[in-house]
Design a protein around this motif. Sequence first.
Motif, short mmCIF file in Angstrom:
data_model
loop_
_atom_site.label_atom_id
_atom_site.label_comp_id
_atom_site.label_asym_id
_atom_site.label_seq_id
_atom_site.Cartn_x
_atom_site.Cartn_y
_atom_site.Cartn_z
N LYS A 91 -23.39 -41.73 -2.68
CA LYS A 91 -22.05 -41.16 -2.78
C LYS A 91 -21.36 -41.50 -4.08
O LYS A 91 -20.65 -40.67 -4.65
N TYR A 92 -21.56 -42.71 -4.58
CA TYR A 92 -20.87 -43.15 -5.78
C TYR A 92 -21.88 -43.47 -6.88
O TYR A 92 -22.79 -44.28 -6.67
N PRO A 122 -16.25 -46.49 9.57
CA PRO A 122 -14.82 -46.29 9.80
C PRO A 122 -14.31 -47.07 11.02
O PRO A 122 -15.01 -47.21 12.02
N GLU A 147 -16.86 -52.81 -0.96
CA GLU A 147 -15.89 -52.78 0.14
C GLU A 147 -15.49 -51.35 0.46
O GLU A 147 -15.39 -50.97 1.64
N ARG A 148 -15.28 -50.56 -0.56
CA ARG A 148 -14.87 -49.16 -0.34
C ARG A 148 -15.97 -48.37 0.33
O ARG A 148 -15.72 -47.64 1.31
N ALA A 149 -17.19 -48.51 -0.17
CA ALA A 149 -18.31 -47.77 0.41
C ALA A 149 -18.58 -48.19 1.86
O ALA A 149 -18.87 -47.36 2.71
N TRP A 150 -18.46 -49.50 2.11
CA TRP A 150 -18.69 -49.98 3.47
C TRP A 150 -17.63 -49.45 4.43
O TRP A 150 -17.94 -49.03 5.55
N ALA A 151 -16.38 -49.47 4.01
CA ALA A 151 -15.30 -48.99 4.86
C ALA A 151 -15.47 -47.52 5.19
O ALA A 151 -15.19 -47.08 6.32
N GLU A 152 -15.94 -46.75 4.22
CA GLU A 152 -16.13 -45.32 4.48
C GLU A 152 -17.35 -45.05 5.34
O GLU A 152 -17.37 -44.08 6.11
N SER A 206 -17.61 -55.52 -6.44
CA SER A 206 -17.07 -56.01 -5.16
C SER A 206 -16.15 -54.97 -4.54
O SER A 206 -16.24 -54.69 -3.33
N GLU A 207 -15.27 -54.40 -5.34
CA GLU A 207 -14.36 -53.38 -4.83
C GLU A 207 -15.11 -52.15 -4.36
O GLU A 207 -14.77 -51.56 -3.32
N LEU A 208 -16.12 -51.76 -5.11
CA LEU A 208 -16.90 -50.58 -4.74
C LEU A 208 -17.68 -50.82 -3.44
O LEU A 208 -17.76 -49.92 -2.58
#
Length: 241
Positions: A195-196, A220, A212-217, A208-210
């Motif tokens: 995805k990214y 859900p 967290e973002r990918a995991w959250a998406e 680290s931020e990426l």
Amino acid sequence: MRIDIWSDVVCPWCSIGKRRLERALADFPHRDQVEVVYHSFLLDPTAPTGSTGPTETAQQMLARKYGLTAEQAAEKQAMVTSLAAEEGMEWRRPHESPHVGTVDAHRLLHLALAAGGPAQQAALKNALLLAYFDEARNVADHAVLREVAVGVGLDAARVDEVLAGEEYAADVTADIAQARAYGANGVPFFVVDQKYGVSGAQPAAFFSELLERAWAEAQPVLETVPGAPDAEACGPDGCAI
């Protein structure tokens, strides 16, 4: 979650980017559920291979290619070496590392993935980077490649078989084609969960931020919204009708 990384074993920024991602993963609470797979990319497809041997060091190639003096090339290499040291990697002899082609090293990385999965592939990747940047070894030389590959547990007979032929060459070519399709003209290039796409040796904080973002998406969290307080429902003890 899966992270795909396109890189070369003679690329200093690939090594630094890899270490920064590893730092981010070390602090990621779901790191045991992250799979990392390496893909091939050739920084210089025309560089001499094991059959011809190196004709210059990587530092000399840098000076020739970019029109630098020997001193300027040494300064640039020293800068990258200093950044590597900040990430905990002590490159003792990078100025002696030869300018060589890496297609055979990448074919062995595909063998490692097929034979032992991402863990064995990662072990070989680490060993190749160490051999090149810390020990200034010729990672195009089949004897060196065999020693390094067998040293991380690959079967010697299979290593010899792969090096003697063209096995996994098509996989290397496919990796490079996929990188181009993603728009990656250089490495390191990271793809997180298909995805990214991220180019370059980004800081650990960015990774680290990426993550967290990918995991959250990908995972859900269900949000419960309030409804009518007197809406009927059945409970664990049945329905009171």
